[in-house]
Structures are given as structure tokens and as C-alpha cells.
Write an enzyme that holds these catalytic residues in place. Structure first.
Site, PDB file in Angstrom:
ATOM      1  N   ARG A   9      30.362  34.340  -3.746  1.00 45.56           N
ATOM      2  CA  ARG A   9      30.665  32.836  -3.584  1.00 45.56           C
ATOM      3  C   ARG A   9      29.481  32.333  -3.434  1.00 45.56           C
ATOM      4  O   ARG A   9      28.822  33.055  -2.637  1.00 45.56           O
ATOM      5  CB  ARG A   9      31.467  32.672  -2.983  1.00 45.56           C
ATOM      6  CG  ARG A   9      33.050  32.932  -3.887  1.00 45.56           C
ATOM      7  CD  ARG A   9      34.271  32.806  -2.501  1.00 45.56           C
ATOM      8  NE  ARG A   9      34.575  31.264  -1.846  1.00 45.56           N
ATOM      9  CZ  ARG A   9      34.966  30.860  -0.714  1.00 45.56           C
ATOM     10  NH1 ARG A   9      35.280  32.162   0.094  1.00 45.56           N
ATOM     11  NH2 ARG A   9      34.250  29.904   0.027  1.00 45.56           N
ATOM     12  N   SER A  11      28.517  29.853  -0.758  1.00 46.09           N
ATOM     13  CA  SER A  11      29.077  28.511   0.091  1.00 46.09           C
ATOM     14  C   SER A  11      28.087  30.021   1.423  1.00 46.09           C
ATOM     15  O   SER A  11      27.524  31.249   0.914  1.00 46.09           O
ATOM     16  CB  SER A  11      30.218  29.679   0.800  1.00 46.09           C
ATOM     17  OG  SER A  11      30.666  30.600   1.745  1.00 46.09           O
ATOM     18  N   LYS A  81      40.611  38.344   3.603  1.00 45.57           N
ATOM     19  CA  LYS A  81      41.441  37.391   3.741  1.00 45.57           C
ATOM     20  C   LYS A  81      42.142  36.707   2.334  1.00 45.57           C
ATOM     21  O   LYS A  81      43.299  36.255   2.296  1.00 45.57           O
ATOM     22  CB  LYS A  81      41.258  36.671   5.092  1.00 45.57           C
ATOM     23  CG  LYS A  81      40.692  36.131   5.398  1.00 45.57           C
ATOM     24  CD  LYS A  81      40.454  35.034   6.184  1.00 45.57           C
ATOM     25  CE  LYS A  81      38.854  33.631   5.778  1.00 45.57           C
ATOM     26  NZ  LYS A  81      39.705  33.199   5.106  1.00 45.57           N
ATOM     27  N   ASP A  82      41.034  36.479   1.272  1.00 46.07           N
ATOM     28  CA  ASP A  82      40.910  35.583   0.154  1.00 46.07           C
ATOM     29  C   ASP A  82      41.361  36.643  -0.831  1.00 46.07           C
ATOM     30  O   ASP A  82      41.626  36.080  -1.932  1.00 46.07           O
ATOM     31  CB  ASP A  82      39.824  35.197   0.145  1.00 46.07           C
ATOM     32  CG  ASP A  82      39.553  33.808   0.996  1.00 46.07           C
ATOM     33  OD1 ASP A  82      39.969  33.726   1.725  1.00 46.07           O
ATOM     34  OD2 ASP A  82      37.746  33.759   1.342  1.00 46.07           O
ATOM     35  N   THR A 125      43.719  21.738  10.324  1.00 46.04           N
ATOM     36  CA  THR A 125      43.671  22.442   9.805  1.00 46.04           C
ATOM     37  C   THR A 125      44.169  23.164   8.316  1.00 46.04           C
ATOM     38  O   THR A 125      45.348  22.236   8.378  1.00 46.04           O
ATOM     39  CB  THR A 125      43.997  24.174  11.061  1.00 46.04           C
ATOM     40  OG1 THR A 125      44.117  25.601  10.214  1.00 46.04           O
ATOM     41  CG2 THR A 125      45.995  23.405  10.782  1.00 46.04           C
ATOM     42  N   SER A 127      44.922  26.131   7.215  1.00 45.12           N
ATOM     43  CA  SER A 127      46.218  26.882   7.228  1.00 45.12           C
ATOM     44  C   SER A 127      47.751  26.852   7.181  1.00 45.12           C
ATOM     45  O   SER A 127      47.579  25.718   8.831  1.00 45.12           O
ATOM     46  CB  SER A 127      45.159  27.992   8.013  1.00 45.12           C
ATOM     47  OG  SER A 127      46.020  29.431   8.213  1.00 45.12           O
ATOM     48  N   ARG A 129      49.499  29.596   8.285  1.00 39.71           N
ATOM     49  CA  ARG A 129      49.565  30.022   9.296  1.00 39.71           C
ATOM     50  C   ARG A 129      49.340  29.532  11.138  1.00 39.71           C
ATOM     51  O   ARG A 129      50.302  29.345  11.845  1.00 39.71           O
ATOM     52  CB  ARG A 129      49.271  31.371   8.608  1.00 39.71           C
ATOM     53  CG  ARG A 129      49.130  32.700   9.746  1.00 39.71           C
ATOM     54  CD  ARG A 129      47.409  33.385   9.721  1.00 39.71           C
ATOM     55  NE  ARG A 129      46.735  33.006   9.973  1.00 39.71           N
ATOM     56  CZ  ARG A 129      45.264  33.057  10.962  1.00 39.71           C
ATOM     57  NH1 ARG A 129      45.560  32.914  11.637  1.00 39.71           N
ATOM     58  NH2 ARG A 129      44.437  32.229  10.897  1.00 39.71           N
ATOM     59  N   ARG A 130      48.403  28.806  10.646  1.00 39.85           N
ATOM     60  CA  ARG A 130      47.152  28.400  11.815  1.00 39.85           C
ATOM     61  C   ARG A 130      48.925  27.380  12.458  1.00 39.85           C
ATOM     62  O   ARG A 130      48.978  26.894  13.461  1.00 39.85           O
ATOM     63  CB  ARG A 130      46.150  27.807  12.091  1.00 39.85           C
ATOM     64  CG  ARG A 130      45.716  29.088  11.670  1.00 39.85           C
ATOM     65  CD  ARG A 130      43.836  28.164  11.941  1.00 39.85           C
ATOM     66  NE  ARG A 130      43.112  29.291  11.556  1.00 39.85           N
ATOM     67  CZ  ARG A 130      41.673  29.749  10.810  1.00 39.85           C
ATOM     68  NH1 ARG A 130      41.835  28.941   9.693  1.00 39.85           N
ATOM     69  NH2 ARG A 130      41.145  30.732  10.880  1.00 39.85           N
ATOM     70  N   ARG A 147      39.552  20.323   4.644  1.00 45.69           N
ATOM     71  CA  ARG A 147      38.909  21.371   3.592  1.00 45.69           C
ATOM     72  C   ARG A 147      37.695  21.534   3.818  1.00 45.69           C
ATOM     73  O   ARG A 147      36.758  20.874   4.792  1.00 45.69           O
ATOM     74  CB  ARG A 147      39.587  21.017   2.408  1.00 45.69           C
ATOM     75  CG  ARG A 147      40.692  21.011   1.762  1.00 45.69           C
ATOM     76  CD  ARG A 147      41.150  22.650   2.151  1.00 45.69           C
ATOM     77  NE  ARG A 147      40.232  23.201   1.664  1.00 45.69           N
ATOM     78  CZ  ARG A 147      40.349  23.199   0.238  1.00 45.69           C
ATOM     79  NH1 ARG A 147      41.087  22.977  -0.164  1.00 45.69           N
ATOM     80  NH2 ARG A 147      39.262  23.916  -0.254  1.00 45.69           N
ATOM     81  N   GLY A 148      36.467  22.454   3.429  1.00 39.67           N
ATOM     82  CA  GLY A 148      35.239  21.689   3.185  1.00 39.67           C
ATOM     83  C   GLY A 148      34.672  23.378   3.669  1.00 39.67           C
ATOM     84  O   GLY A 148      35.599  24.386   3.886  1.00 39.67           O
ATOM     85  N   ASN A 149      34.029  23.590   3.337  1.00 39.93           N
ATOM     86  CA  ASN A 149      33.056  24.755   3.666  1.00 39.93           C
ATOM     87  C   ASN A 149      32.691  24.280   5.768  1.00 39.93           C
ATOM     88  O   ASN A 149      33.467  23.076   5.945  1.00 39.93           O
ATOM     89  CB  ASN A 149      31.144  25.232   3.392  1.00 39.93           C
ATOM     90  CG  ASN A 149      30.613  23.973   3.385  1.00 39.93           C
ATOM     91  OD1 ASN A 149      30.258  23.084   4.273  1.00 39.93           O
ATOM     92  ND2 ASN A 149      29.363  23.529   2.633  1.00 39.93           N
ATOM     93  N   VAL A 150      32.117  25.836   6.276  1.00 47.49           N
ATOM     94  CA  VAL A 150      31.864  25.291   7.777  1.00 47.49           C
ATOM     95  C   VAL A 150      31.726  24.430   8.125  1.00 47.49           C
ATOM     96  O   VAL A 150      32.206  23.563   8.807  1.00 47.49           O
ATOM     97  CB  VAL A 150      32.156  26.886   8.363  1.00 47.49           C
ATOM     98  CG1 VAL A 150      31.578  26.754   9.893  1.00 47.49           C
ATOM     99  CG2 VAL A 150      32.464  28.157   8.278  1.00 47.49           C
ATOM    100  N   THR A 152      30.927  21.543   7.321  1.00 45.05           N
ATOM    101  CA  THR A 152      31.567  20.178   6.396  1.00 45.05           C
ATOM    102  C   THR A 152      32.681  19.917   7.339  1.00 45.05           C
ATOM    103  O   THR A 152      32.736  19.029   7.976  1.00 45.05           O
ATOM    104  CB  THR A 152      31.935  20.439   5.016  1.00 45.05           C
ATOM    105  OG1 THR A 152      31.563  20.248   3.865  1.00 45.05           O
ATOM    106  CG2 THR A 152      33.259  19.123   4.781  1.00 45.05           C
ATOM    107  N   ARG A 153      33.343  21.236   7.727  1.00 45.20           N
ATOM    108  CA  ARG A 153      34.009  21.123   8.428  1.00 45.20           C
ATOM    109  C   ARG A 153      33.473  20.382  10.450  1.00 45.20           C
ATOM    110  O   ARG A 153      34.348  20.137  11.253  1.00 45.20           O
ATOM    111  CB  ARG A 153      34.782  22.701   8.535  1.00 45.20           C
ATOM    112  CG  ARG A 153      35.571  22.256   7.764  1.00 45.20           C
ATOM    113  CD  ARG A 153      36.446  23.983   7.376  1.00 45.20           C
ATOM    114  NE  ARG A 153      36.709  24.639   6.007  1.00 45.20           N
ATOM    115  CZ  ARG A 153      38.300  24.914   5.673  1.00 45.20           C
ATOM    116  NH1 ARG A 153      38.534  25.849   6.458  1.00 45.20           N
ATOM    117  NH2 ARG A 153      38.803  25.892   4.685  1.00 45.20           N
ATOM    118  N   CYS A 242      48.207  34.222  -0.323  1.00 45.71           N
ATOM    119  CA  CYS A 242      46.977  34.133   1.120  1.00 45.71           C
ATOM    120  C   CYS A 242      47.181  32.631   1.791  1.00 45.71           C
ATOM    121  O   CYS A 242      46.918  33.108   2.822  1.00 45.71           O
ATOM    122  CB  CYS A 242      45.537  34.208   0.085  1.00 45.71           C
ATOM    123  SG  CYS A 242      45.740  35.557  -0.519  1.00 45.71           S
TER     124      CYS A 242
END
Length: 319
Positions: A9, A11, A81-82, A125, A127, A129-130, A147-150, A152-153, A242
Site C-alpha cells: 500500500r 500509505s 491484522k488486515d 475509532t 474499530s 472491537r475497540r 477514518r483516514g491515514n494516521v 489524518t486521524r 477483519c
């Protein structure tokens, strides 16, 4: 000089991971040159809704797998994890890197910890799960999609769109971003159980080349491979994707291995939790055995209902 092409990817975090594997391979195999094939995945394109609502699996892996099957790459580096538990014909998941710190981390510009958040605080989040584990501990919180890349978050957090957000510690550590956040709290694994494969990289290759397999296997960590196999077997048996509200984590201590899991509704209710321990020599069916125990307790019905109520506020027409 032999050339190997890694599909990755595009990113920032994915590129860090791919360059990390490139350096390790070139260090171990001086006659091998590694090049990167940078790809924008479906999961990186869809930023206007939670992936749990998109349907399908492999949002961050399919395009990389397609490139390998088309002959445009020899190997893909994934955040494990993905990676769905189903691997397409013609490809193999052959090596797992040594797992690093699996913790999730609380981040805020206003509050020191999860405990110090006021009632009704907004936590970001995507997720499930979270979301499940946060609301189990703090049902008073308001969980908002993120959402978004790290980067962006983190920007959204700094802008005040959230009182706090929860991310994986390892990604922030690899990109050296933790120092930018005023308040950080690493959450213990017994308080925020990780997902399958967190903090390990998976190397997927085109089948049929013994040499390529040997090269990929040079970065494999046996204990991590064993732990993540148990986790992936569990997820495959219960049929969870996932994005499902499922926590699943295997750990090795001495000569024993323990697999723990939590399944429930995204709103923190209807929680099922269990664990199983065996000797490392007997690990082969650990994930399947725990899955059978959870299925007997009603895990499949919980997962089915969890999917129906997930992100109810964001997409009520699904109900």
C-alpha cells in the site's frame, strides 16, 4: 543480481513496513535487489464510511494480491491484522515477522487518560472491537467514526473533532508520532484485547518458487507464527471478518500458549469472553478448540446480531 518486487500500500505506515522488509532481505541476500510496487488499496480510497458497512473482505490486501497474480509483484507485505483468513489460489502466506507491542493507545489533547474523560466525551475509532471494549468499560462515552491515514486521524484529534482517539501503538511508534500528542496512555492487553495479528507483518508470496519462499522465510519468527496461526484459525472457524467486534490474542509463556478472545455487540453489551491454554507442542488445534467453545456459548448468533446493529446511527436503512 536478482530483483524481487514487493507490492505494498502507498500509505506512510505501509511504506515504512515495506522498506523495513526490503532492508532485511537485501541485508541477508546481497545478490537480491528489492523494488516496491506502490498501490492505493480499496480501504485507502473509501474514507466516507466505516469499512464494516462496505461489505466484502480484504479491503487493504486485494489490490496487492491482484498485482501478484498478474505477475507484477513477487511478494506483498501486509499488516497481518488486515489479512483475511482466506488466501487466494496461487498465493501463500508464508512468513510472519516477530510481533512487537500489540497495545492500543489512548490519545488526547485535553485529557490525561481514559479514566479522566468526562461523561459523554467523544472518542474516535472505526474499530468495532475497540468500540465494544470501550463501551463495556465506559458506556457513557460517545463513540464517533474515525477514518483516514494516521496523520489524518491525528489532525482531526488536534482540530478538536474528538476528545480522544484510540489507535494501535505500534504504528505511531514506527512513524515517531507519539511525541506530538500531549496525553498518551498505553492500554494494557487485558483491558483492550488486540485483534488477530496486531503488531506483526505478514509476507504473502506467489506460489511455486522455493527460492522466493526461502527469502521470505528469512524474516519469519516461529513463536509469532504459532500465535498468529491460532488467532487466524479461531477467526476462520467463527467466520468473522477483519471488521467484526472480535478480540483475539495468543501469547506464549515458557512452554505454554494461551489464546483469549472476546466477542460482543459494538455497544459493549452481550459480551462473551473465554480463554484456553495448552503446551506449545499441542498448539495445532488451539484456535479451533476455542472457537468451538465460543460457538457452543452462542458466538455465531452474537456476531450475526452485532453486524445488524453496527453503526446503526450512521446507516439506519440496513435494519
Amino acid at each position: 543480481m536478482e530483483t524481487i518486487i514487493i507490492a505494498t500500500r502507498a500509505s506512510e505506515l505501509a511504506l515504512w513496513q515495506a522498506y523495513h522488509i526490503k532492508d532485511r532481505i537485501e541485508s541477508s541476500f546481497p545478490n537480491v535487489t528489492v523494488k516496491l510496487n506502490k498501490i492505493v488499496s480499496k480501504g485507502d480510497k473509501i474514507l466516507d464510511k466505516p469499512l464494516a458497512l462496505v461489505g466484502g473482505k480484504g479491503h487493504f490486501t486485494k489490490e496487492l494480491e491482484d498485482e501478484m497474480l498478474a505477475g507484477n509483484a513477487d511478494l506483498a507485505v501486509h499488516s497481518l491484522k488486515d489479512v483475511p483468513t482466506y488466501i487466494p489460489d496461487g498465493l501463500e502466506l508464508v512468513a510472519i515477522t516477530k510481533r512487537e507491542d500489540q497495545s492500543d493507545v489512548f490519545l488526547s489533547h485535553k485529557y490525561e487518560s481514559l479514566e479522566s474523560l468526562p461523561k459523554g466525551a467523544i472518542v474516535g475509532t472505526t474499530s468495532l472491537r475497540r468500540r465494544m471494549q470501550l463501551l463495556k468499560q465506559r458506556p457513557d462515552l460517545k463513540i464517533k467514526d474515525l477514518r483516514g491515514n494516521v496523520n489524518t486521524r491525528l489532525r482531526k484529534l488536534e482540530e478538536g473533532q474528538y476528545d480522544a482517539i484510540i489507535l494501535a501503538w505500534i504504528g505511531l511508534s514506527r512513524l515517531d508520532l507519539l511525541k506530538e500528542i500531549p496525553f498518551t496512555q498505553k492500554l494494557p492487553l487485558d483491558r483492550m484485547i488486540p485483534p488477530m495479528g496486531q503488531a506483526a507483518l505478514g509476507l504473502e508470496i506467489v506460489s511455486g518458487s522455493t527460492k522466493l519462499k526461502n527469502i521470505a522465510m528469512s524474516v519469519n519468527d516461529e513463536n509469532t507464527f504459532i500465535c498468529t496461526k491460532c488467532e487466524r484459525d479461531f477467526i476462520a472457524k467463527i467466520g468473522a471478518g477483519c471488521s467484526a467486534p472480535v478480540a483475539c490474542n495468543a501469547t506464549i509463556s515458557g512452554d505454554t500458549i494461551t489464546l483469549q478472545t472476546m466477542i460482543g455487540y459494538p455497544n459493549g453489551t452481550n459480551i462473551l469472553q473465554d480463554s484456553i491454554t495448552t503446551s506449545i507442542e499441542s498448539y495445532e488445534n488451539l484456535g479451533l478448540n476455542l472457537a468451538e467453545k465460543m460457538i457452543e456459548k452462542g458466538a455465531l448468533d452474537i456476531l450475526k446480531n452485532a453486524e445488524k446493529i453496527a453503526f446503526k446511527d450512521e446507516m439506519p436503512e440496513r435494519l
